[in-house]
Scaffold this active site. Structure first.
Site, PDB file in Angstrom:
ATOM      1  N   ARG B 301       0.956  -0.988   0.008  1.00 43.28           N
ATOM      2  CA  ARG B 301       0.127  -0.153  -0.008  1.00 43.28           C
ATOM      3  C   ARG B 301       0.811   1.153  -0.076  1.00 43.28           C
ATOM      4  O   ARG B 301       2.129   1.353   0.351  1.00 43.28           O
ATOM      5  CB  ARG B 301      -0.871   0.032   1.166  1.00 43.28           C
ATOM      6  CG  ARG B 301      -1.720  -1.306   1.337  1.00 43.28           C
ATOM      7  CD  ARG B 301      -2.838  -1.323   0.329  1.00 43.28           C
ATOM      8  NE  ARG B 301      -3.694  -0.479   0.069  1.00 43.28           N
ATOM      9  CZ  ARG B 301      -5.215  -0.014   0.973  1.00 43.28           C
ATOM     10  NH1 ARG B 301      -5.407  -1.380   1.289  1.00 43.28           N
ATOM     11  NH2 ARG B 301      -5.670   0.832   0.780  1.00 43.28           N
ATOM     12  N   ASP B 405      -7.284   8.508  -7.061  1.00 39.94           N
ATOM     13  CA  ASP B 405      -8.096   7.488  -6.479  1.00 39.94           C
ATOM     14  C   ASP B 405      -8.992   7.585  -5.573  1.00 39.94           C
ATOM     15  O   ASP B 405      -9.190   8.829  -5.043  1.00 39.94           O
ATOM     16  CB  ASP B 405      -6.835   6.534  -5.928  1.00 39.94           C
ATOM     17  CG  ASP B 405      -7.177   5.073  -5.758  1.00 39.94           C
ATOM     18  OD1 ASP B 405      -8.438   4.696  -6.409  1.00 39.94           O
ATOM     19  OD2 ASP B 405      -6.377   4.095  -5.327  1.00 39.94           O
ATOM     20  N   GLU B 408     -14.880   7.141  -2.284  1.00 40.53           N
ATOM     21  CA  GLU B 408     -15.935   6.349  -2.027  1.00 40.53           C
ATOM     22  C   GLU B 408     -16.266   6.444  -0.598  1.00 40.53           C
ATOM     23  O   GLU B 408     -17.385   5.800  -0.210  1.00 40.53           O
ATOM     24  CB  GLU B 408     -16.041   5.098  -2.610  1.00 40.53           C
ATOM     25  CG  GLU B 408     -15.661   5.204  -4.049  1.00 40.53           C
ATOM     26  CD  GLU B 408     -14.259   4.815  -4.437  1.00 40.53           C
ATOM     27  OE1 GLU B 408     -13.483   4.975  -3.367  1.00 40.53           O
ATOM     28  OE2 GLU B 408     -13.587   4.988  -5.343  1.00 40.53           O
ATOM     29  N   ASP B 472     -10.930  -1.950  -9.660  1.00 34.59           N
ATOM     30  CA  ASP B 472     -10.145  -2.939  -9.191  1.00 34.59           C
ATOM     31  C   ASP B 472     -10.830  -4.281  -9.511  1.00 34.59           C
ATOM     32  O   ASP B 472     -11.245  -4.929  -8.600  1.00 34.59           O
ATOM     33  CB  ASP B 472      -9.860  -2.838  -7.749  1.00 34.59           C
ATOM     34  CG  ASP B 472      -9.349  -1.326  -7.253  1.00 34.59           C
ATOM     35  OD1 ASP B 472      -8.802  -0.838  -8.072  1.00 34.59           O
ATOM     36  OD2 ASP B 472      -9.382  -1.252  -5.950  1.00 34.59           O
ATOM     37  N   HIS B 537      -0.952  -2.377 -14.667  1.00 29.26           N
ATOM     38  CA  HIS B 537      -0.764  -2.251 -13.315  1.00 29.26           C
ATOM     39  C   HIS B 537      -0.180  -3.546 -12.585  1.00 29.26           C
ATOM     40  O   HIS B 537      -0.640  -4.612 -12.986  1.00 29.26           O
ATOM     41  CB  HIS B 537      -2.290  -2.288 -12.660  1.00 29.26           C
ATOM     42  CG  HIS B 537      -2.488  -1.583 -11.088  1.00 29.26           C
ATOM     43  ND1 HIS B 537      -1.482  -2.186 -10.165  1.00 29.26           N
ATOM     44  CD2 HIS B 537      -2.861  -0.424 -10.961  1.00 29.26           C
ATOM     45  CE1 HIS B 537      -1.900  -1.395  -8.916  1.00 29.26           C
ATOM     46  NE2 HIS B 537      -2.768  -0.517  -9.171  1.00 29.26           N
TER      47      HIS B 537
END
Lengths: 684, 684
Positions: B301, B405, B408, B472, B537
């Site tokens: 991350r 990114d 939400e 994703d 990615h």
């Protein structure tokens, strides 16, 4: 108004339009404009059944608060006229009466506009609620919503388990915490009242709110009634006064284990011989395949044509007599469906006894790779006919009991002889099915002697079904569907008025990789000894299940524990007598005996067996010892004789064969209890 | 009333109280007493967020039909006064106006009684509907209900898959068919109209009924509007007239692949060198870890403190310039949260820029083993500050774009500077986040040159986000969460006005045993070549994902397919120009080009790329050939040059490197298309 009314019922009205209804000093209903006590609505359900599992969705089109109340007092009742608003042409009349000891509210709508009903019953924050039929995951239902619709109970019954996932994906059969064979719109509150909704429609009892319980029904119910009691025993006595009580179990029940065996006359005789040679007391042979069997991917299934199958069971008619003369009763199996490849179906179909589809054909139900018609018990002739099947093929054949299986599969779109909607009849079906059995046995003069046992239930089976069994547990240790789940099942059924309960020793469902281990079978037996009846089941896939006679050690364990069961009979009989006479459940929550104990209200995996035995079954694997909560009393640990006093948790050794059981030191049965360990012949 | 009104709007009233509203000869609303067009209600939601996944339940207390309508005509509008019943003090005014080309209905309640709203829009049985933002499981939404609430899209997104089961059990993250980063309360009907609900509240669009679409919002919306069009291109043009259009992509976009690489300056340089040595055209390096990284159980991350991390990326400031001089742009990463262990959080917290809890503390959100504050964009100072972070740390640093990114995760109980309920702001957040980026880029004078790309969206991002990416996906072949799901995602986003779309080549999520196979990576690239942007990615767990340079064969395949992408640029630019100028999506459903073709309306796994290319990506493993539906036209198979004519299914060989693509024989770009296969240097 009568003086009883004046003493017991109180209405409080505030100037702000608030109305309170108190009954025996309990706040029962409270109406405020911000929280009206009744809502009505219009819903459009969609119901899909797949092999007894239901997908139910409701599209709720309207939900209307009945905010406006007009008041009318008559000689016998207070009639409330509830309306959405003052000028509305629609009125729901709620007629409140004291009827015997009940506070009864009868509902009459002025027009048939609404098919959804919600009643808010006042609640306090600390209140607990129990009942709603047989609930396998939650005994205290507070904090959850309970759909009440008889169905398969689910495999796994917990969406976070892999078993449930597989059962859902493969068969739509995983179920959830509320799925049960036996729902009932009745609960008992710790405010010490009973609440019952007189409906057979789909219902949901929502206990999630702090301030009220919301009782939903998919019709305006005929009535809702409340009754208060002095104690929880008093309350179960009152519940069973209304719904009925079972007879005492016949004495032969206590003479030994009921062995669930099958495979034909020779196979059964062989198993019986071996068990008796070892010293096992066998009270009955339970042969579900007496009418033949078929094999499906689920496992071995029965033929569902309710007649002796002489190919599979040659000479069974004589054997039944022979066994009985040796003290071994014969038990069979039946359910309310007839397989389409059998002659009973042919007869039923010809005579018009099979429930129909919308276009008038026999409604054929998929039971898992075979198909059946539903005998339409709303047709009096069909009811009579099925009773005669039971009498002719089972009672007259010499059976002393049977599993009266199923009852949950009435499709919601079937067309019935009496013209009622299947949505209304679905929940009623298990009670009707119980009544068919009851009437057959009663008419044969054998009520109280023949014992049939059911998993499905609904309001009314209390008086028409002599014995419940807990349905189809998975053969594992899961809390929601394994050994443990039987305990809240027994306790909630007991609070609902069904006080005699037992279970398949070892569990039933072996699917998706679950196989019954020996340890589970033995622990299950250890628990079952402290229930009214001990009965084994080979499981749906016998080869995947460890059986009682799979090794010598197990068979010896069955001998020992059955000896304890039979030795305990004097006490068990007394307990069962109390159930039969007063409706007090044999297996009961601790708080029924120890009301002052706050902890007792939260326990759902230990129970009182009668007034004097406290039972805390081991429901985990690989356990050496077990921690048990004891309420304030003088206790003796059954196996060691060690004395305990006072309330609190104690930890005891709990090997197989020594289930954590305590007796009251002051029990009249203390010496009987003290003698139990000595009943073991193989171990001690 | 204006003559336009008279020509276009028609009210039909029947004596039975039925009211119909027609607009451009389409029946839009129909009010009958048995099916009123509007219901209002009172609901009490419970919303639980766990790492961007939401459990949302609504306890619906009331749902009231507005059956009574009073009518008022003014010079500019028809005002309907809707009431539950004639004498009710509550009125919902629905003011119907023709506003430019829209039929607009503004809603004004007389009192703030209701927080739930349902509007029934008339439907015909055969009608199909598309849009509602980015929908990954269903392009045609008819027959399903769509909750519209921006969230994580889910892992697996299908309750019958084991991946979803594990994601649900372990992280409550499995999701379902409707979960999306980008919902929007807008749809296009095959009756050729747009319908938009002007709300940012939680919404559900229910397309299950034969006779109507029921649009639910958890507030009474400001307005609902309808607009008709001549064709589907006309309709997307109109959608984007209202919500905005992206700029054209800058030319550098088309110069090569955007390589998603990370790990520090040396590692990135090494990967770039190797790729270029092999002949790979690299348009950009996308290094999401430019600001550092942390390792969690989910995978690698990022640090979430939006500043260059010189320890991890020494000399990056100079490298960015060097790469740019070589024709390789540098792209970064940012999102609207600041990790609590970074100095940006410290600054935001001190200045009061972090959204708060009810008791006035910074609201800290769990992002999966690390924690962040939410920058409160409703505070103008915080908005300015975050813009300055983008300008100072990213644009001035030399970035030509970034992944913007998230968006939400606004918790539903956070307290915001503007005093609005988070339930109302939650869905708005992605659009505000897009606007922050937009304003920063615009103020820097770089709009149309810098490209940022987002997965989250809501009404309004059409004009403020230059490029969507599909979020994703799992690194597998599943229909609801793998390669295939990207296609309905692009098509529905396109119908919602977001016409530029791309995806992570190879997918992203590698959890619960999913590992990205080589075949998936290469098939994904084959599809991506026929989208506006190709970007790789590494995935959340790069070691579990096959990478573009993991073997020579793959690297060579990337060289060949990137050559085709760059060679196609003249066509792609023309397609993108049409998106920028008119809002017509680059990837579009077949029916947008072939309206008369009935089959085209049901296809969601093939698409038109611009007007002349038909693309049917292989989305299964181990495939040798592929069946493609061709509408009535003259077609040429891209790889073999074989000609096809007429409508119907054809099956073509479809090895890796030859995705099923056809071009219109009569296209102005036919010779360009014909030259594409020759662009491959390693295979042919």
């Amino acid at each position: 108004m009568t003086s009883a009314w004046k003493n017991r019922v109180q209405f409080n009205e505030s100037s702000g339009g608030e109305l309170e209804l108190w009954f025996d000093e309990r706040l029962i209903l409270k109406h405020e404009s911000s929280s009206p006590m009744i809502y009505l609505g219009v819903g459009h359900e969609s119901v899909e059944m797949y092999r007894g599992n239901f997908d139910i969705e409701d599209y709720l089109e309207e939900r209307v608060a009945l905010r406006h109340i007009e008041w009318e007092e008559t000689a016998e009742s207070v009639n409330l006229h509830l309306k959405p608003y003052a000028g509305s042409s629609f009125t729901l009349q709620a007629s409140i009466q004291l009827y015997n000891d009940q506070l009864r509210i009868d509902f009459t709508p002025s027009e048939p506009v609404y098919n959804r009903f919600w009643l808010r019953v006042s609640a306090s924050e600390e209140e607990a609620v129990y009942g709603c039929g047989e609930q396998l995951s939650y005994f205290n239902m507070r904090g959850q919503n309970f759909p009440l619709w008889t169905s398969e109970p689910g495999v796994g019954r917990n969406k976070s388990t892999y078993t449930t996932f597989l059962a859902d994906v493969k068969d739509r059969a995983g179920g959830d915490y509320y799925n049960t064979n036996y729902p009932q719109p009745t609960f008992i509150s710790t405010e010490k009242y009973i609440c019952h909704v007189a409906t057979t429609a789909y219902a949901e009892f929502n206990f999630k709110n702090q301030a009220w319980h919301e009782l939903q029904a998919w019709e305006i119910p005929e009535a809702v009634w409340f009754e208060t009691g002095e104690s929880y025993k008093d309350l179960t006595e009152r519940v069973t006064e209304h719904f009925g009580r079972p007879p005492e179990l016949p004495d032969w029940t206590y003479e030994g284990i009921w062995l669930g065996v099958q495979g034909g006359t020779d196979q059964v005789q062989h198993k019986l011989d071996r068990a008796r040679q070892k010293g096992l007391k066998v009270g009955a042979l339970w042969c579900q395949d007496w009418q033949g069997k078929r094999v499906t991917s689920f496992g071995k299934r029965l033929m569902w044509n309710w007649k002796w199958n002489p190919e599979m069971y040659p000479g069974l008619d004589e054997k039944v007599k022979e066994w009985k003369s040796e003290g071994v009763r014969f038990l069979g199996y039946i359910n309310p469906y007839v397989a389409i490849d059998g002659d009973l179906y042919e007869e039923a179909s010809q005579k018009g006894y099979v429930a129909l589809t919308a276009d008038g054909h026999d409604y054929i139900v998929d039971f898992g790779e075979f198909y059946c018609g539903v005998v339409d018990f709303t047709n009096p002739a069909a009811y009579e006919w099925y009773k005669s099947v039971i009498k002719d093929e089972m009672i007259d054949f010499g059976m002393d009991g049977w599993m009266a299986d199923f009852g949950e599969y009435l499709p919601s779109d079937v067309h019935l002889y009496n013209g009622e909607s299947a949505m209304i009849m679905h929940n009623a079906w298990p009670a009707i099915w119980a009544k068919v059995n009851h009437d057959a046995v009663k008419e044969a003069g054998r009520w109280g002697d023949i014992v049939y046992f059911m998993r499905a239930g609904f309001t009314g089976i209390q008086g028409t079904c002599p014995l419940l069994w807990a349905g189809d547990q998975s053969v594992n240790w899961s809390m929601d569907d394994g050994l443990a789940s039987v305990i809240p099942g027994a306790l909630s059924a007991g609070m609902s008025g069904c006080g005699l309960h037992h279970s398949d020793i070892g569990g039933y469902t072996s699917l998706h990789g679950n196989k019954r281990p020996k340890e589970l079978l033995l622990r299950w037996l250890d628990m079952a000894v402290f229930t009214p009846v001990i009965r084994t089941h080979e499981g749906n896939r016998p080869d995947d299940c460890f059986q009682f006679d799979d090794d010598e050690e197990s068979l010896e364990h069955f001998v020992d524990m059955t000896n304890i069961y039979t030795a305990l009979a004097p006490y068990t009989k007394a307990v069962v007598q109390e159930t039969a006479e007063r409706g007090i459940p044999a297996q009961r929550p601790l708080f029924m005996e120890y009301e002052a104990d706050e902890v007792a209200y939260q326990l759902q995996y230990e129970y009182m067996y009668g007034p004097d035995l406290l039972v805390a079954p081991v429901h985990d694997e690989n356990v050496q010892d077990w921690t048990v909560y004891l309420p304030e009393d003088k206790w003796v640990h059954l196996w060691t004789g060690k004395a305990y006093e006072g309330a609190g948790e104690v930890t005891v050794e709990a090997p197989i064969g020594q289930p954590p059981v305590f007796y009251r030191a002051e029990s009249a049965y203390a010496s009987l209890f003290a003698s139990l360990p000595k009943q073991k012949v193989y171990s001690s």
